[in-house]
Design an enzyme around this catalytic site. Structure first.
Site, PDB file in Angstrom:
ATOM      1  N   ASP A   1      -7.828 -38.670  40.809  1.00 41.66           N
ATOM      2  CA  ASP A   1      -8.938 -39.462  40.258  1.00 41.66           C
ATOM      3  C   ASP A   1      -9.643 -40.245  41.356  1.00 41.66           C
ATOM      4  O   ASP A   1     -10.871 -40.374  41.353  1.00 41.66           O
ATOM      5  CB  ASP A   1      -8.409 -40.409  39.183  1.00 41.66           C
ATOM      6  CG  ASP A   1      -9.531 -41.113  38.423  1.00 41.66           C
ATOM      7  OD1 ASP A   1     -10.458 -40.416  37.946  1.00 41.66           O
ATOM      8  OD2 ASP A   1      -9.491 -42.351  38.313  1.00 41.66           O
TER       9      ASP A   1
ATOM     10  N   GLU B   1     -10.639 -61.786  41.890  1.00 39.19           N
ATOM     11  CA  GLU B   1     -11.960 -61.378  42.352  1.00 39.19           C
ATOM     12  C   GLU B   1     -12.576 -62.534  43.140  1.00 39.19           C
ATOM     13  O   GLU B   1     -12.342 -63.707  42.825  1.00 39.19           O
ATOM     14  CB  GLU B   1     -12.866 -61.012  41.166  1.00 39.19           C
ATOM     15  CG  GLU B   1     -12.362 -59.859  40.308  1.00 39.19           C
ATOM     16  CD  GLU B   1     -12.421 -58.526  41.025  1.00 39.19           C
ATOM     17  OE1 GLU B   1     -13.050 -58.451  42.099  1.00 39.19           O
ATOM     18  OE2 GLU B   1     -11.827 -57.554  40.524  1.00 39.19           O
TER      19      GLU B   1
END
Length: 297
Positions: free
Chosen positions: A245, A220
């Site tokens: 999904d 991240e």
């Protein structure tokens, strides 16, 4: 050339010829060669620890001489090799890091030959050259696709087309994102038992997720700097479920309303996703747009 880079059990940990072969194999960039190089490094690391241990141990016995030291050194080398084959975790960590760096570099280089670390402005400028008479990358087409790209697209095309009917997002755009997230299917998140999670889009398992979960190390970016974290991700029974999904998330999450409403071309879609907070990588949109434009048909 080593036929199987990960099988080093028959070689000494510090076999110079084997290291040379590994270096040559690694130039091909194959997963086997990468695993072999990482395992060999792990073996050398273990050997260094054993050598330090030996040096810290008093050696004043009758059998302590140059010959026994030579044979002890050889024994330690082979023990290091055997331990590395079983693994202590160092090789796995190196493979994950080097694979991620390789995939990011390849994504940045598609169509323009850019190097990792280039600024978005520089990458955009290079992309414009490809459409305004400068050095052009080959247009995407079945004849220009690498085998692994063509295989990836053919394998998932039907699922992407079904998701396109549900969202209006072109199947090509979704395939490009799946390619970026998984390195063309080579880095799909794994379950604890080693089986695939089928998670093609890096979707995390938040508090509202009631399905299966897989844990993995992810990178991240915070203030533009990469940080590794352990996160929980959604796990599916099939790639079809992963696309369903993903389509459901885009259609129902308010964050992506503008992405669906103004999908437009590849660049608009990619930058829309990044503005909506899909990824923290500052170059995510540029990488995604280049994959869609220059790799997929």
């Amino acid at each position: 050339m080593i036929s199987n880079g990960s099988d080093l059990s028959g070689k000494l940990a510090l076999d110079t010829k084997s290291l040379g072969d590994l270096k040559q194999s690694a130039k091909d960039g194959s997963p086997e060669a990468l695993r072999g190089a990482a395992t060999q490094f792990e073996a050398m690391f273990i050997n260094m620890m054993m050598k330090s241990m030996r040096e810290a141990t008093p050696q004043e016995g009758m059998l302590d001489n140059q010959q026994t030291k030579t044979f002890t050194t050889m024994l330690d080398q082979q023990m290091s090799q055997n331990l590395a084959k079983r693994g202590i975790g160092l090789a796995d960590m190196l493979v994950r890091q080097m694979t991620a760096q390789s995939v990011n570099a390849q994504a940045l280089a598609i169509g323009g030959g850019q190097q990792e670390g280039a600024t978005p402005a520089a990458l955009d400028a290079a992309a414009k050259l490809n459409t305004t008479g400068g050095a052009k990358a080959p247009a995407a087409g079945a004849g220009h696709q690498a085998p692994h790209v063509r295989s990836f697209q053919e394998k998932l095309a039907s699922h992407a087309e079904e998701a396109e009917r549900a969202t209006g997002v072109p199947a090509k755009f979704m395939l490009g994102q799946a390619a970026l997230e998984t390195g063309w299917g080579k880095r799909v998140i794994r379950n604890s038992d080693g089986s695939t999670s089928h998670n093609l889009f890096g979707i995390k398992a938040g508090p509202g997720w009631k399905g299966k979960v897989a844990t993995a190390v992810t990178t991240e970016y915070v203030n533009g700097k990469p940080h590794q974290r352990v996160e929980k991700f959604r796990a599916y029974d099939s790639y079809a479920d992963a696309f369903k999904d993903y389509a459901r998330m885009l259609s129902t999450n308010p964050r992506y309303e503008k992405v669906l409403a103004h999908g437009g071309d590849a660049a608009t879609f990619a930058h829309g996703l990044q503005r909506a907070g899909y990824a923290t990588d500052p170059h995510y949109a540029v990488k995604l747009a280049k994959i869609i434009k220059h790799s997929l048909v």
